[in-house]
Design an enzyme around this catalytic site. Structure first.
Site: not given
Ligand SMILES: NC(=O)c1ccc[n+]([C@@H]2O[C@H](COP(=O)([O-])OP(=O)(O)OC[C@H]3O[C@@H](n4cnc5c(N)ncnc54)[C@H](OP(=O)(O)O)[C@@H]3O)[C@@H](O)[C@H]2O)c1
Length: 256
Positions: A58, A85, A150, A154
């Site tokens: 975590d 990420n 958020y 970023k």
């Molecule tokens: N989806 C979008 O539209 C979008 C757009 C722009 C940027 N982003 C960025 O892309 C990145 C990935 O997001 P995503 O869309 O792939 O979201 P996601 O599917 O919710 O994945 C988030 C990842 O972060 C991990 N995580 C969350 N809290 C954590 C913690 N306390 N410790 C360790 N790991 C943790 C989660 O794994 P566990 O739950 O297994 O810990 C999961 O692997 C983020 O930085 C987000 O801001 C996303």
């Protein structure tokens, strides 16, 4: 042996980066909280003839960055690339969201990324080329009402990436900020944004595509990668338009 450390590798964009990196023959060090998901992904990826290590941790834990690199040391491997990420968001007006959630977002999206980047630089082989890929967001380009904290985290990460890149350019460290727009993942469930996705469905991208663009940009040593034409145009428009105009427009995109 060299490994690519990916945080938030259990799902979404992080998982897609892992799959894309494995298809390029890169060994992987996958980090997230969900041990079962990491192990499942590891089993899938080892069929691609790469070595995969996993660590369920975590990133809210204070010593998480040290523990990650301690694990690499104990298992005798070098991390030569970091994909910073893991991140989270929350949708709603600032005063309607619990303060604890705002502080969690700030911690995961900024403090944890900074700690891991710092510890990476101190614990990796400086004689080799090294790579940092920070997953940022098009939200970095303008303040976003209803995602105020958020988008501010970023913007911070985009600014940090650019400054770090300049500092490290003579030290053979490539630093890239990946700035996706809306991308299908669990992010929107966690941030309670199902209706926002529905409204903006025509602009949504897949995590696979985003990961491809991100890794291509790292290998070409690009400072910023914005996947998708609409996102590129949006980011450029945000740069050129006064904030008094662009901020209400950003708010309208997220209004449901
Ligand atoms: N989806 C979008 O539209 C979008 C757009 C722009 C940027 N982003 C960025 O892309 C990145 C990935 O997001 P995503 O869309 O792939 O979201 P996601 O599917 O919710 O994945 C988030 C990842 O972060 C991990 N995580 C969350 N809290 C954590 C913690 N306390 N410790 C360790 N790991 C943790 C989660 O794994 P566990 O739950 O297994 O810990 C999961 O692997 C983020 O930085 C987000 O801001 C996303």
């Amino acid at each position: 042996m060299n490994y690519t450390l990916i945080t938030g590798a259990s799902k979404g964009i992080g998982k897609a980066i892992a799959i894309e990196a494995a298809s390029r023959g890169m060994n992987l060090f996958l980090v997230a909280r969900s041990k079962d998901l990491l192990e499942k992904l590891s089993a899938e990826l080892t069929t691609k003839n790469v070595s995969v290590k996993t660590l369920a941790i975590d990133l809210f834990e204070k010593d998480a960055a040290d523990r990650i690199f301690q694990f690499a040391k104990e298992n005798s491997f070098n991390v030569n690339m970091l994909a910073n990420n893991a991140g989270m968001g929350y949708y709603g007006n600032f005063e309607d969201c619990p303060l604890s959630k705002h502080l969690e977002i700030m911690h995961l999206n900024m403090d944890a990324c900074i700690s891991i980047a710092y510890t990476f630089l101190k614990n990796s082989d400086s004689k080799q080329r090294r790579y940092i890929l920070n997953t940022v967001s098009t939200g970095a380009y303008q303040p976003v009402p209803t995602m105020a904290i958020y988008s501010a985290t970023k913007s911070f990460m985009l600014s940090f990436s650019r400054a770090l890149r300049e500092e490290l350019k003579k030290k053979n460290v490539y630093v890239t900020a990946l700035c996706p727009g809306g991308t299908y993942s669990d992010f929107f469930d966690a941030a309670q944004m199902a209706k926002v996705i529905e409204k903006n469905a025509q602009f949504m991208m897949t995590a696979d595509k985003v990961a491809k663009v991100g890794l291509q940009a790292v290998m070409k040593n690009k400072s910023v990668a914005i996947p998708g034409l609409a996102n590129k145009v949006g980011a450029l428009a945000s740069k050129l338009t006064p904030h008094d105009i662009v901020v209400p427009m950003a708010g309208n995109i997220f209004k449901v």
